[in-house]
Motif scaffolding. Structure first.
Motif, PDB file in Angstrom:
ATOM      1  N   ALA A 184       0.832  -1.209   0.000  1.00 25.93           N
ATOM      2  CA  ALA A 184       0.000   0.000   0.000  1.00 25.93           C
ATOM      3  C   ALA A 184       0.860   1.250   0.000  1.00 25.93           C
ATOM      4  CB  ALA A 184      -0.935   0.000   1.204  1.00 25.93           C
ATOM      5  N   PHE A 185       0.378   2.251  -0.717  1.00 26.44           N
ATOM      6  CA  PHE A 185       1.025   3.556  -0.823  1.00 26.44           C
ATOM      7  C   PHE A 185       0.116   4.565  -0.139  1.00 26.44           C
ATOM      8  CE2 PHE A 185       3.377   6.887  -3.072  1.00 26.44           C
ATOM      9  CZ  PHE A 185       2.441   7.913  -3.095  1.00 26.44           C
ATOM     10  N   MET A 186       0.708   5.498   0.611  1.00 29.51           N
ATOM     11  CA  MET A 186      -0.127   6.449   1.317  1.00 29.51           C
ATOM     12  C   MET A 186       0.498   7.835   1.281  1.00 29.51           C
ATOM     13  SD  MET A 186      -1.494   6.209   5.239  1.00 29.51           S
ATOM     14  CE  MET A 186      -2.436   4.721   5.024  1.00 29.51           C
ATOM     15  N   LYS A 187      -0.284   8.809   0.860  1.00 31.65           N
ATOM     16  CA  LYS A 187       0.205  10.182   0.877  1.00 31.65           C
ATOM     17  C   LYS A 187      -0.851  11.058   1.513  1.00 31.65           C
ATOM     18  CE  LYS A 187      -1.620  11.979  -3.489  1.00 31.65           C
ATOM     19  NZ  LYS A 187      -2.336  13.143  -2.903  1.00 31.65           N
ATOM     20  N   HIS A 188      -0.447  12.250   1.842  1.00 32.86           N
ATOM     21  CA  HIS A 188      -1.386  13.226   2.370  1.00 32.86           C
ATOM     22  C   HIS A 188      -2.411  13.601   1.308  1.00 32.86           C
ATOM     23  CE1 HIS A 188       0.471  15.156   6.107  1.00 32.86           C
ATOM     24  NE2 HIS A 188      -0.786  14.956   6.365  1.00 32.86           N
ATOM     25  N   VAL A 189      -3.650  13.734   1.736  1.00 30.62           N
ATOM     26  CA  VAL A 189      -4.665  14.257   0.827  1.00 30.62           C
ATOM     27  C   VAL A 189      -5.300  15.481   1.472  1.00 30.62           C
ATOM     28  CG1 VAL A 189      -5.150  12.040  -0.246  1.00 30.62           C
ATOM     29  CG2 VAL A 189      -6.445  12.745   1.760  1.00 30.62           C
ATOM     30  N   THR A 190      -6.152  16.124   0.760  1.00 28.36           N
ATOM     31  CA  THR A 190      -6.832  17.323   1.247  1.00 28.36           C
ATOM     32  C   THR A 190      -7.528  17.031   2.573  1.00 28.36           C
ATOM     33  OG1 THR A 190      -7.227  18.018  -1.025  1.00 28.36           O
ATOM     34  CG2 THR A 190      -8.537  19.080   0.690  1.00 28.36           C
ATOM     35  N   GLY A 191      -7.385  17.886   3.500  1.00 31.79           N
ATOM     36  CA  GLY A 191      -8.000  17.673   4.803  1.00 31.79           C
ATOM     37  C   GLY A 191      -7.012  17.137   5.819  1.00 31.79           C
ATOM     38  N   GLY A 192      -5.805  16.867   5.369  1.00 33.51           N
ATOM     39  CA  GLY A 192      -4.769  16.446   6.310  1.00 33.51           C
ATOM     40  C   GLY A 192      -4.753  14.980   6.629  1.00 33.51           C
ATOM     41  N   SER A 193      -5.514  14.177   5.941  1.00 30.25           N
ATOM     42  CA  SER A 193      -5.527  12.751   6.254  1.00 30.25           C
ATOM     43  C   SER A 193      -4.718  11.960   5.227  1.00 30.25           C
ATOM     44  CB  SER A 193      -6.967  12.233   6.305  1.00 30.25           C
ATOM     45  OG  SER A 193      -7.634  12.525   5.107  1.00 30.25           O
ATOM     46  N   TYR A 194      -4.513  10.717   5.533  1.00 30.63           N
ATOM     47  CA  TYR A 194      -3.793   9.809   4.663  1.00 30.63           C
ATOM     48  C   TYR A 194      -4.762   8.777   4.107  1.00 30.63           C
ATOM     49  CZ  TYR A 194       0.735  11.516   6.290  1.00 30.63           C
ATOM     50  OH  TYR A 194       1.833  12.281   6.569  1.00 30.63           O
ATOM     51  N   ILE A 195      -4.778   8.638   2.802  1.00 29.30           N
ATOM     52  CA  ILE A 195      -5.643   7.660   2.169  1.00 29.30           C
ATOM     53  C   ILE A 195      -4.754   6.667   1.418  1.00 29.30           C
ATOM     54  CG2 ILE A 195      -7.534   7.264   0.562  1.00 29.30           C
ATOM     55  CD1 ILE A 195      -8.258   8.928   3.037  1.00 29.30           C
ATOM     56  N   PRO A 196      -4.867   5.378   1.711  1.00 30.79           N
ATOM     57  CA  PRO A 196      -3.985   4.412   1.048  1.00 30.79           C
ATOM     58  C   PRO A 196      -4.513   3.951  -0.302  1.00 30.79           C
ATOM     59  CG  PRO A 196      -5.308   3.301   2.684  1.00 30.79           C
ATOM     60  CD  PRO A 196      -5.687   4.760   2.747  1.00 30.79           C
ATOM     61  N   THR A 197      -3.570   3.609  -1.163  1.00 27.48           N
ATOM     62  CA  THR A 197      -3.873   2.916  -2.415  1.00 27.48           C
ATOM     63  C   THR A 197      -3.232   1.547  -2.303  1.00 27.48           C
ATOM     64  OG1 THR A 197      -3.833   4.978  -3.684  1.00 27.48           O
ATOM     65  CG2 THR A 197      -3.593   2.928  -4.914  1.00 27.48           C
ATOM     66  N   PHE A 198      -4.035   0.517  -2.494  1.00 26.56           N
ATOM     67  CA  PHE A 198      -3.551  -0.850  -2.322  1.00 26.56           C
ATOM     68  C   PHE A 198      -3.256  -1.513  -3.653  1.00 26.56           C
ATOM     69  CE2 PHE A 198      -4.225  -1.611   2.174  1.00 26.56           C
ATOM     70  CZ  PHE A 198      -5.177  -0.673   2.525  1.00 26.56           C
ATOM     71  N   GLY A 199      -2.282  -2.414  -3.625  1.00 27.14           N
ATOM     72  CA  GLY A 199      -2.060  -3.290  -4.760  1.00 27.14           C
ATOM     73  C   GLY A 199      -3.097  -4.403  -4.761  1.00 27.14           C
ATOM     74  N   ARG A 200      -3.048  -5.287  -5.765  1.00 30.44           N
ATOM     75  CA  ARG A 200      -4.048  -6.334  -5.881  1.00 30.44           C
ATOM     76  C   ARG A 200      -3.749  -7.534  -4.992  1.00 30.44           C
ATOM     77  NH1 ARG A 200      -7.607  -5.593 -10.047  1.00 30.44           N
ATOM     78  NH2 ARG A 200      -8.757  -7.135  -8.874  1.00 30.44           N
ATOM     79  N   GLY A 201      -2.576  -7.545  -4.409  1.00 27.18           N
ATOM     80  CA  GLY A 201      -2.240  -8.589  -3.456  1.00 27.18           C
ATOM     81  C   GLY A 201      -1.468  -9.752  -4.049  1.00 27.18           C
ATOM     82  N   THR A 202      -0.710 -10.406  -3.184  1.00 29.69           N
ATOM     83  CA  THR A 202       0.023 -11.626  -3.528  1.00 29.69           C
ATOM     84  C   THR A 202      -0.363 -12.687  -2.519  1.00 29.69           C
ATOM     85  OG1 THR A 202       1.946 -10.481  -4.471  1.00 29.69           O
ATOM     86  CG2 THR A 202       2.288 -12.742  -3.699  1.00 29.69           C
ATOM     87  N   SER A 203      -0.861 -13.809  -3.009  1.00 25.84           N
ATOM     88  CA  SER A 203      -1.217 -14.908  -2.127  1.00 25.84           C
ATOM     89  C   SER A 203       0.028 -15.748  -1.859  1.00 25.84           C
ATOM     90  CB  SER A 203      -2.304 -15.766  -2.775  1.00 25.84           C
ATOM     91  OG  SER A 203      -2.589 -16.890  -1.962  1.00 25.84           O
ATOM     92  N   LEU A 204       0.425 -15.808  -0.603  1.00 23.21           N
ATOM     93  CA  LEU A 204       1.608 -16.578  -0.230  1.00 23.21           C
ATOM     94  C   LEU A 204       1.184 -17.838   0.517  1.00 23.21           C
ATOM     95  CD1 LEU A 204       4.706 -16.856   0.076  1.00 23.21           C
ATOM     96  CD2 LEU A 204       4.465 -15.669   2.277  1.00 23.21           C
TER      97      LEU A 204
END
Lengths: 113, 117
Positions: free
Chosen positions: B93-113
């Motif tokens: 997951a990648f997370m940066k600041h967004v408007t309003g001062g919060s952090y919103i993550p962007t997730f990858g599709r995942g790897t099943s281990l």
């Protein structure tokens, strides 16, 4: 300290109905975020609440709404359910908006038939 | 918009061996956070490790370590001495600041281990 609690764990609804999901954050946490997880789209951000105000919203139709109460508990509502709304809905809480560590609940598995 | 790519949908490893999960991301931001989350069959997402983009030193948490290559926008997870309990879906997951001062993550599709005994 209790973790993030989501209720119910499983839910089956009929197309066209509405549903409300609940999330109780970790005590002291004021930020609650909701995510939809599906095999096709993966994990997608729905919205975030902080101090009873929606601070951010993902790219979802207006049928998806939520609210947060003064005790930080949050509810998510989906109206006029569609088959495509079948998903695992995850809730995460953080102490504050700028805190990066999120704690997730076990999710609510919603099935729309 | 940020994108996170996990190119390995499934991986398997023998118990006690080492495995590396790949993640690449695309962003124009300079300050951000990267995460690896684990989702076992119980469905609860658990934070495995976190990396601040401004730190050059790779993060380490016990058997878990990352190889963070900022210029290449790569963030791989290495699991050493794999255990049966490591069997799970892993999300980058990648997370940066967004408007309003919060952090919103962007997730990858995942790897099943899957860890085999």
């Amino acid at each position: 300290k209790a973790g993030v609690t989501q209720t119910p764990r499983y839910l089956i609804k009929t197309r066209g109905q509405q549903v409300t999901l609940s999330c109780s954050p970790i005590s002291g946490h004021r930020s609650v975020s909701w995510y939809q997880q599906t095999p096709g789209q993966g994990l997608q951000f729905l919205f975030e609440y902080f101090s009873e105000t929606q601070r951010n919203k993902g790219n979802f139709p207006g049928r998806f709404s939520g609210r947060q109460f003064s005790n930080s508990r949050s509810e998510m509502n989906v109206s006029t359910l569609e088959l495509g709304d079948s998903a695992l809905y995850l809730c995460a809480s953080r102490w504050g908006q700028t805190n990066t560590e999120a704690f997730f609940g076990q999710g609510t598995r919603l099935t729309v038939v | 918009a940020q994108t996170v790519t996990q190119s390995q949908p499934e991986m398997s490893v023998q118990e006690a061996e080492t495995v590396t999960l790949s993640c690449t991301y695309d962003t124009s931001e300079s300050n951000y956070y990267l995460f690896w989350y684990k989702q076992p069959p119980s469905r609860q997402m658990i934070l495995v490790i976190r990396q601040e983009a401004y730190k050059q030193q790779n993060a380490t948490e016990n058997r878990f370590s990352v190889n963070f290559q900022k210029a290449a926008k790569s963030f791989s997870l290495k699991i050493s001495d794999s255990q049966l309990g490591d069997t799970a879906m892993y999300f980058c997951a990648f997370m940066k600041h967004v408007t309003g001062g919060s952090y919103i993550p962007t997730f990858g599709r995942g790897t099943s281990l899957i860890v085999h005994p």
